[in-house]
Design an enzyme around this catalytic site. Structure first.
Site, short mmCIF file in Angstrom:
data_model
loop_
_atom_site.label_atom_id
_atom_site.label_comp_id
_atom_site.label_asym_id
_atom_site.label_seq_id
_atom_site.Cartn_x
_atom_site.Cartn_y
_atom_site.Cartn_z
N ARG A 1 75.58 50.59 27.05
CA ARG A 1 74.64 49.14 27.69
C ARG A 1 73.77 49.16 25.86
O ARG A 1 73.30 48.05 25.89
CB ARG A 1 73.16 50.62 27.94
CG ARG A 1 74.18 50.74 29.34
CD ARG A 1 73.06 51.10 30.69
NE ARG A 1 72.99 51.14 31.16
CZ ARG A 1 73.62 50.19 32.99
NH1 ARG A 1 74.30 49.66 32.41
NH2 ARG A 1 74.25 50.96 33.77
N LYS B 1 71.05 60.40 26.42
CA LYS B 1 72.06 58.45 27.04
C LYS B 1 73.02 59.44 26.33
O LYS B 1 73.39 60.19 25.97
CB LYS B 1 70.82 57.98 27.60
CG LYS B 1 70.10 57.50 28.54
CD LYS B 1 70.73 58.32 29.30
CE LYS B 1 69.76 57.60 30.68
NZ LYS B 1 70.56 57.64 32.39
N ASP C 1 67.68 52.92 32.86
CA ASP C 1 68.97 52.25 31.79
C ASP C 1 68.74 50.84 31.17
O ASP C 1 69.47 50.91 30.64
CB ASP C 1 69.85 52.62 32.89
CG ASP C 1 70.65 53.79 33.04
OD1 ASP C 1 70.48 54.76 32.14
OD2 ASP C 1 71.04 53.53 34.04
N ARG D 1 76.86 65.92 26.11
CA ARG D 1 75.33 65.31 27.16
C ARG D 1 74.61 66.74 27.56
O ARG D 1 76.43 67.83 27.63
CB ARG D 1 75.65 64.57 28.01
CG ARG D 1 75.60 62.91 26.90
CD ARG D 1 75.87 61.79 28.24
NE ARG D 1 75.16 61.36 28.91
CZ ARG D 1 74.77 60.59 29.65
NH1 ARG D 1 75.67 60.25 30.36
NH2 ARG D 1 73.39 60.40 30.41
N ARG E 1 78.13 57.45 45.37
CA ARG E 1 77.69 57.93 45.74
C ARG E 1 78.45 57.76 47.81
O ARG E 1 78.29 58.63 47.98
CB ARG E 1 75.91 58.00 46.62
CG ARG E 1 75.27 58.60 45.29
CD ARG E 1 73.79 58.09 45.05
NE ARG E 1 73.11 58.47 44.21
CZ ARG E 1 73.25 58.87 42.79
NH1 ARG E 1 73.25 57.83 42.04
NH2 ARG E 1 71.82 59.22 42.28
N SER F 1 64.32 63.55 36.79
CA SER F 1 65.79 63.22 37.16
C SER F 1 66.73 62.74 38.60
O SER F 1 66.98 63.82 39.18
CB SER F 1 66.66 64.02 35.97
OG SER F 1 68.20 63.88 36.28
N LYS G 1 76.00 50.39 40.75
CA LYS G 1 76.87 52.10 40.28
C LYS G 1 76.29 53.09 40.45
O LYS G 1 77.71 53.52 41.53
CB LYS G 1 76.95 52.07 38.22
CG LYS G 1 77.52 53.83 38.31
CD LYS G 1 77.60 52.95 36.78
CE LYS G 1 77.14 53.19 35.62
NZ LYS G 1 77.21 54.06 34.55
N SER G 2 75.13 53.24 41.22
CA SER G 2 74.55 54.21 41.95
C SER G 2 75.16 54.63 43.28
O SER G 2 74.99 55.60 43.71
CB SER G 2 73.05 54.24 41.96
OG SER G 2 72.61 54.65 40.06
#
Length: 441
Positions: free
Chosen positions: A400, A348, A321, A123, A27, A168, A22-23
């Site tokens: 999750r 989260k 995560d 959030r 990007r 972070s 996903k990351s």
């Protein structure tokens, strides 16, 4: 709501592949949209979060298309070339999209409004607003620095040196992305290392980026602005956070012997597998290789009796995560597992500490909640009892929690009822079908 009862279905066998990371998917779309020319991406995670990123970059001028073979083609506008979006950018459930795109918009002369679903709108965005405001961007946010939020970007922005007050990767990435269209050098100081996909990929796209280690051990990351990014061909490896569910399932379910193929093993992301090995888990790396600057391997996982441990809080940023599914593994381990330093889990998609305590207790586990973690006394390898008839785990719209408790269900006597499986689509749309294929005799 789409409730479902997950029940024991026999051992996990054979070979499976999990969707793209996903990351890296987020990007690759963002940086491709800022490059000049065509970036091609294979293995992109086509979950709702990444599609939110793609829709936002389209709204700001990039051309992004998927062909019939599943390859994504991104035609970028160049750094500095983002256009004013005509309507609000809908981030859905994606905190990553929101925080990283805030960084991009902050140093372009455009105004954008960010909106999201009920979970995302709870959030806090203040940790990104602070450094971007210092660079000159202006924000009008909902109370508590939350969405909906309007950002008025500035160009030229002011380069800053920013020390992260809390570990972070999203805040770090937001500032680095803001630095791309800022004259001079933008610096982020990171006392505790977090996932480094942004640094690897910015370099891969041709940005001038350096990483040094300060005397106190902090990482000092500098990016030179007004960069010209060059388009890339990217093969996205399998997401270790998605692989985690199947690795834990195979460790817990007797008779399992499963190979999870093409898993990204970036050291800033893969700490869960090390922790599970410390607990006695049989996880073997086969065919180790490097793809696009990221280490990748196939993981062979065999059923193992796990032993409880005290998890070193230093690993938290590298598996933040994965704690929900680690809690499930701990619930079936022999002895006590203690986790600390998990304050970040409370902000989260849900408060993952209290949500997982409640969920595991409902399934029959012995769990104590502390300020910054859980203490779990395991069953010694016996299956969890499961949830009683009429009782269902509350997932709080958190993918999750839903997937972790699905794994608890297949390692239980009577199954675990999950109140809503819809959130799973944000990160892992094929989770349920993959689980069925892995346990099919």
């Amino acid at each position: 709501m789409r409730p479902r009862r997950f029940t024991a279905n026999g051992p996990l066998k054979g070979r499976i592949g999990v969707p793209g990371d996903k990351s890296i998917s987020h990007r690759s779309i963002m940086l491709g949209a800022l490059a000049v020319g065509e970036t091609r991406v294979t293995g992109l995670l086509e979950g709702e979060d990444v599609l939110s990123t793609a829709a936002a970059m389209r709204a700001m001028g990039a051309t992004i298309e998927r062909d019939a073979d599943g390859m994504w083609h991104v035609h970028g506008v160049g750094v500095g070339g983002l256009l004013q979006p005509q309507q609000a950018l809908d981030m859905g459930n994606s905190g990553t999209s929101t925080r990283l795109l805030m960084g991009l918009v902050a140093t372009h002369p455009i105004t954008a409004t960010f909106v999201g679903d009920a979970s995302l709108s709870k959030r806090p965005m203040g940790r990104v607003i602070d450094p971007l405001s210092t660079m000159g961007a202006e924000f009008t946010a909902s109370p508590g620095g939350r969405l909906p939020l309007t950002l008025r970007g500035i160009s030229p922005a002011v380069p800053i040196e920013y020390r992260l007050p809390v570990a972070s990767a999203q805040v770090k990435s937001a500032v680095l992305l803001a630095g791309l269209n800022t004259p001079g050098v933008t610096t982020v100081i990171e006392p505790i290392p977090t996932r480094d996909h942004s640094e690897r990929m910015l370099r891969g796209f041709g940005a001038e980026l350096t990483v040094d280690v300060a005397a106190d051990g902090a990482r000092v990351i500098r990016v030179r602005g007004e960069a010209e990014l060059k388009p890339q061909d990217i093969a996205v490896p399998g997401d270790p956070s998605s692989a985690a569910f199947f690795v834990v399932a195979a460790l817990l379910v007797e008779g399992s012997d499963l190979v999870v193929e093409n898993v990204g093993l970036n050291p800033t992301r893969a700490a869960l597998f090390d922790v599970l090995r410390l607990m006695g888990g049989s996880i073997e790396e086969l065919n180790r290789r490097e793809v696009g600057g990221e280490p990748v391997a196939d993981l062979r996982v065999r059923h193992s009796l796990l032993t409880g441990i005290d998890v070193d809080p230093a690993v938290v940023p590298s598996m933040v995560d994965e704690f929900p599914v680690l809690f499930v593994a701990a619930a079936l381990a022999k002895g006590r597992t203690v986790t600390t330093g998990l304050e970040e889990l409370r902000v989260k998609e849900s408060d993952r500490i209290s949500a997982m305590r409640a969920a595991l207790e409902l399934a029959g586990a012995t769990v104590t909640e502390t300020e910054d973690g859980l203490i779990i006394d395991g069953t010694g390898g016996d299956p969890l009892p499961g949830t009683a008839e009429g009782a269902s785990v509350v997932t709080h719209l958190d993918h999750r929690i839903a997937m972790s408790m699905a794994i608890a269900g297949i390692a239980s006597r009577n199954g675990v009822e999950v109140d809503d499986t819809r959130p799973i689509a944000t990160s892992f749309p094929v989770f349920e079908s993959l689980l069925e294929s892995a346990t099919r005799p």
